[in-house]
Design an enzyme around this catalytic site. Structure first.
Site, mmCIF file in Angstrom:
data_model
loop_
_atom_site.group_PDB
_atom_site.id
_atom_site.type_symbol
_atom_site.label_atom_id
_atom_site.label_comp_id
_atom_site.label_asym_id
_atom_site.label_seq_id
_atom_site.Cartn_x
_atom_site.Cartn_y
_atom_site.Cartn_z
ATOM 1 C CG ASP A 57 26.125 35.142 -37.135
ATOM 2 O OD1 ASP A 57 27.248 35.331 -37.610
ATOM 3 O OD2 ASP A 57 25.534 35.978 -36.421
ATOM 4 C CB CYS A 80 -12.703 16.167 -52.400
ATOM 5 S SG CYS A 80 -13.235 16.677 -54.041
#
Length: 730
Positions: free
Chosen positions: A423, A13
């Site tokens: 760009d 766990c």
């Protein structure tokens, strides 16, 4: 500083992951630890001058877990891990089946109280059957829970196993006492709880296997053998690990290319879908780069190996995805903190639940069984896997589609973005100038073909991008070129030469070149005025002291650029194009693709400043660039997306790398990141909601331990199943 990814076995766990992380972070020399419970892998950064890898491994082992040797080669690793996973799954299935078979007689007695009248040592055979069967289920088939709980107890720690071990052990030993005291028995609770949790673990393993499917497929892409050509030209089959840089390999049609390299002979089409997500083949000839695990489709080629082992593109992709899967997003860190203190708090709540029921009702067994229900139903499994499993699926899906997400935090970053800056060159445009139009001077008795022939005869000798565009057009049209003498390249102006056949001077260049040669620029100036708003660059062709034509050259817009911007607008995001080009060029390109805003004449250094300006206005910015020249802007942005090739993976500054130079993949990456984070939020909500709602019900005595065990297992499976929905995204 050094980074290592370790595979850790034995975690049940999120508390296990938290315990390991805490132990490691306390060690001098350990800089950072990111441990993913779902993938069972820890990404550890440490100073090897202070602490060694062996010391780190010893610490993990001393905490009660095992280290499994792992690598990032990718050659057969996925197949090996697949066999290991299948083997573990089969063992778990056998254990579950045996537990269920032994549990059934004990559980059936709740509905049909069967009895065997004979007695041994004053206990009926019925009682002995219950004791033996329950003992086997709880302490043999469920021994993994008790074993880990004891290890945790030795270190004054607690995890999910502690809750299960306490709950089942208390139910068993109380029932053992009750058998001699004539009280109510709860053997069925202990057996059913263990069987149901084992069954849940089995289903969890199966669904987790599906969640890691994309990663396994990546690892299975590598090849084990290669055909090497030795110095005498002989063909030898060798293991991939034996191949060295510089070796020559033979690759036949329909075979995978073994390693990264350069084609030294032959020609073929190569399917690079494993890199780009694009199924269309790419033509390869002498001098072209090829990458390991891509598929040679139709020709026989020889390649010279340039990268082996961890430096291949495939290995780097696997390593990038693994690092992303071990990285904890901020939202998961909060969940881990809660899981870390959750177990001790639950134990305290269980104790008070027992005391409360006992003092209120005087019923010892009722108090005990309600306390067991609290212990079992509160196991924080779902809480621990809510984020890791979703990240594992999201990064795996991305990798299969040519989208590398470099760390799990980016899923969270993607949720608030409102502005995408592109760009221009290399992202929205191809970065390769192309002739859009040939203009012929009406005063010169010639056509487009002759203008192109004269210009291209000069252009082939030049390396300037504009010259290359003219030469490429002539090549496409199969134009025969003139032979030149006295070829000269004049920086900042153009090129000039003498035609050997006629002895006339030929020119190709800008206005400055023609003025310097004393040529009449009347038509030239007219064309410059006429096309000043075209967004392209004009160069002129001259013959024998006259301007005979011109070429309008522009950076070609990518076919999917306009669709990309349209999709971004549909998502409610602002699109911005940033460029170093002049305002006219930027305006034209921006108009064609439909961006909301554009910035022109911006130098690479200034791009980062523009990103900062937008962030100062409160905008959450995505920057999309080529990944090398735009590194400062990619780092500055809230989410950097690099359009890069596979060879740039290791050095890219982007948080997300698009392996194919297609801007539409940016939209896909953002949608994938947003969807993954949405699933993470859903998982965490249900995990928190489950524990918040379930514990009060157990305290109130409204949930018995068996239902609690089934509900706990179902919560984990539901979280994994919800994460698998990411696979269905388009």
């Amino acid at each position: 500083m050094k980074k290592i990814i370790l595979k850790i076995k034995g975690m049940d766990c999120a508390s296990c992951a938290v315990n390991i992380t805490k132990r490691l972070e306390k060690q001098t020399g350990v800089i950072s630890v990111n441990l993913n419970f779902a993938t069972e892998k820890a990404n550890i950064e440490y100073d090897e001058n202070i602490i060694s890898l062996d010391e780190i491994k010893k610490i993990i082992i001393s905490t009660g877990y095992q280290i499994e040797e792992d690598d990032h080669q990718g050659h057969g690793q996925g197949e090996q891990q697949g066999h290991e996973h299948n083997g573990e799954e089969k063992k778990l299935k056998t254990k579950v089946m045996a537990a269920i078979i032994l549990t059934l007689p004990v559980a059936i007695r709740m509905i049909w109280p069967w009895e065997i009248e004979k007695e041994f040592f004053s206990i009926s055979v019925t009682g002995w059957v219950q004791i033996i069967f329950t003992f086997l289920v709880v302490f043999v088939f469920g021994w993994q829970f008790h074993k880990m709980a004891l290890k945790q107890a030795k270190r004054r720690q607690a995890n999910m196993d502690t809750l299960i071990s306490l709950g089942t052990a208390v139910a068993f030993f109380y029932s053992l006492w009750a058998l001699f005291s004539g009280k109510d028995l709860y053997f069925e609770s202990a057996a059913v709880i263990t069987a149901l949790i084992l069954l849940g673990k089995y289903f969890e393993a199966k669904t987790k296997g599906r969640a890691s499917e994309a990663m396994k497929k990546l690892m299975e892409l590598g090849v084990k053998k290669a055909r090497m050509i030795d110095a005498n030209g002989r063909e030898m089959e060798m293991n991939i690990e034996e191949i060295k840089i510089g070796d020559i390999l033979l690759v036949k049609p329909s075979e995978k290319i073994p390693l990264d390299g350069i084609v030294v002979s032959g020609q073929s089409d190569v399917n690079e879908a494993m890199l780009t997500g694009e199924s269309l083949p790419v033509s390869k000839a002498k001098g072209d780069k090829v990458f390991g695990a891509t598929i040679n489709q139709n020709g026989v080629i020889k390649i010279k190996v340039t990268q082996v082992g961890e430096n291949t593109v495939l290995a780097q992709i696997i390593k990038t995805v693994e690092e992303a899967q071990t990285f904890k997003a901020p939202i998961q860190k909060l969940a881990d903190k809660i899981a870390g203190i959750f177990v001790p708090v639950v134990i305290v709540i269980a104790v008070f639940t027992f005391l409360g029921w006992y003092f209120l009702t005087g019923n010892f067994s009722l108090g005990l069984i309600n306390a067991v229900a609290v212990l079992i139903i509160a196991c924080p499994c779902a809480l621990g896997i809510a984020t890791p499993v979703a990240v594992m699926v999201g990064t795996g899906v991305g990798a299969r589609r040519g989208i590398l997400i470099k760390n799990g935090e980016r899923f969270e970053k993607a949720k608030n973005i409102d502005t995408i800056i592109f760009d221009k060159t290399g992202t929205l445009t191809k970065g390769e100038p192309k002739v859009e139009k040939i203009l012929v001077n009406e005063g010169y008795n010639s056509g487009e073909e002759k203008v192109l022939k004269i210009a291209a005869s000069l252009a082939v000798g030049s390396e300037h991008p504009l010259s290359r565009a003219v030469a490429e057009l002539a090549k496409e049209k199969n134009i025969s070129l003139a032979e030149l003498a006295n070829f000269k390249e004049l920086p900042g102006e153009g090129v000039a030469g003498i035609c050997r056949e006629h002895g006339k001077e030929l020119l190709l260049g800008n206005r400055k070149l023609f003025i310097g040669k004393g040529v009449n620029t009347g038509w030239l100036d007219k064309i410059l005025e006429e096309y000043k708003s075209s967004g392209g660059t004009i160069i002129f062709s001259g013959h024998d002291g006259k301007v005979i034509g011109a070429f309008l050259i522009a950076d070609e817009i990518k076919p999917s650029a306009q669709e990309t911007i349209t999709e971004i607008k549909k998502m409610g995001l602002e699109s911005v194009m940033i460029s170093g080009d002049n305002k006219d060029t930027a305006r034209v390109v921006a108009g064609k693709i439909g961006v909301d805003n554009y910035l022109a004449e911006v130098s690479p250094a200034e791009k980062q400043t523009e990103v900062k300006k937008m962030q100062a206005k409160g905008k959450k910015v995505v920057f999309v660039g080529d990944g090398i020249n735009d590194a400062p802007s990619l780092v500055q942005s809230d989410l950097g997306i690099a359009m890069g090739s596979g060879t740039d993976i290791a050095k890219e500054s982007g948080n997300i790398i698009i392996m194919k130079n297609d801007p539409l993949k940016v939209v896909e990456a953002i949608k994938l990141a947003k969807k993954t984070f949405k699933v993470i939020k859903q998982n965490l909500f249900w995990a928190f909601f489950y524990n918040t709602a379930a514990i009060p019900l157990a305290i109130a005595g409204l949930v018995n331990p068996m239902i609690a065990a089934a509900a706990m297992s179902f919560s984990s499976i539901s979280v994994i199943t919800n994460s698998l929905r990411i696979y269905k995204g388009k």
